[in-house]
Write an enzyme that holds these catalytic residues in place. Structure first.
Site, PDB file in Angstrom:
ATOM      1  N   GLY A  64       0.375  60.695  25.578  1.00 54.36           N
ATOM      2  CA  GLY A  64      -0.448  60.014  26.571  1.00 54.36           C
ATOM      3  C   GLY A  64      -1.860  59.742  26.110  1.00 54.36           C
ATOM      4  O   GLY A  64      -2.758  59.529  26.935  1.00 54.36           O
ATOM      5  N   GLU A  70      -7.051  54.933  18.413  1.00 49.86           N
ATOM      6  CA  GLU A  70      -6.465  54.919  17.070  1.00 49.86           C
ATOM      7  C   GLU A  70      -7.523  55.213  15.999  1.00 49.86           C
ATOM      8  O   GLU A  70      -7.565  54.603  14.921  1.00 49.86           O
ATOM      9  CB  GLU A  70      -5.775  53.580  16.782  1.00 49.86           C
ATOM     10  CG  GLU A  70      -4.741  53.167  17.814  1.00 49.86           C
ATOM     11  CD  GLU A  70      -3.516  54.081  17.879  1.00 49.86           C
ATOM     12  OE1 GLU A  70      -3.433  55.014  17.062  1.00 49.86           O
ATOM     13  OE2 GLU A  70      -2.655  53.857  18.747  1.00 49.86           O
TER      14      GLU A  70
END
Length: 209
Positions: A23, A94
């Site tokens: 998540g 990321e």
């Protein structure tokens, strides 16, 4: 230190990491929503998100537009040279794919310009090795935290390791980065340390009766 300096909030560099399927990107989008609701001006960025088009997306269907960071993007310049009013925080998804130099640039935003930076990413790749960006964040970040939502390995233990599976077999070599969600032949699973080290991405088949 005068009273004005004492009341001046000091920005910080945060790094929150987790395995795949925990998540992480959903939390990135929650941060973005929460800070915007408080009236703060933020900038959402991503590097090689699964969509590959400058979008932060989660596997539960949430998504938001983001600035795509290139391999050679100077993040200090990207933030400071924007024409909009000055931002007070930056959120990066990321972050494991950042270069160490780009992490240093984020630290400059914090230290020299008092802009809070919140980064989210994987701590290690499918080989069990740290990404260079993650390694630099662990060194520089004021706050380093593991997200307290652990996906489960097939054995039922918390999964903290990412594994790449090709045609049903776990592999430990190949390109570190594979863009986008993968197809039938290449995929990822999350494993506990024991089964990542043993190279067992799936539960053993029950013995035939």
């Amino acid at each position: 230190m005068n009273l004005g300096e004492a009341a001046f909030a000091v920005a910080q560099l945060h790094y929150r990491h987790a395995a795949m399927n925990s998540g992480k990107s959903t939390m990135v989008l929650q941060y973005r929503h929460t800070y915007a609701a408080c009236g703060r001006r933020g900038l959402l960025m991503t590097r090689l998100d699964r969509a590959g088009t400058g979008i932060v997306s989660s596997r539960i269907g949430l998504a938001a537009d983001a600035l795509e960071i290139g391999a050679d993007t100077d993040l200090t310049d990207l933030v400071l040279q924007r024409p909009e009013p000055r931002v007070d925080h930056v959120i990066v998804d990321e972050a494991q794919f950042l270069s160490p130099e780009q992490v240093d640039q984020l630290a400059t935003l914090v230290d020299d310009h008092n802009i809070d930076v919140f980064t989210f990413g994987l701590l290690s790749d499918f080989r069990g090795l740290q990404f260079p960006g993650s390694a630099r964040l662990v060194v520089l970040a004021d706050v380093v935290e593991a997200l307290q939502v652990y996906p489960m390995c097939w054995c039922g233990q918390p999964a903290r390791m990412n594994a790449r599976v090709v045609s049903g077999e776990m592999v430990r070599d190949g390109d570190t980065v594979v863009l986008g969600d993968t197809g039938a032949d290449v995929g990822y699973v999350v494993l506990c340390r024991r089964h990542h080290c043993a190279g067992q991405p799936f539960a053993p088949l029950a013995a035939a009766a």
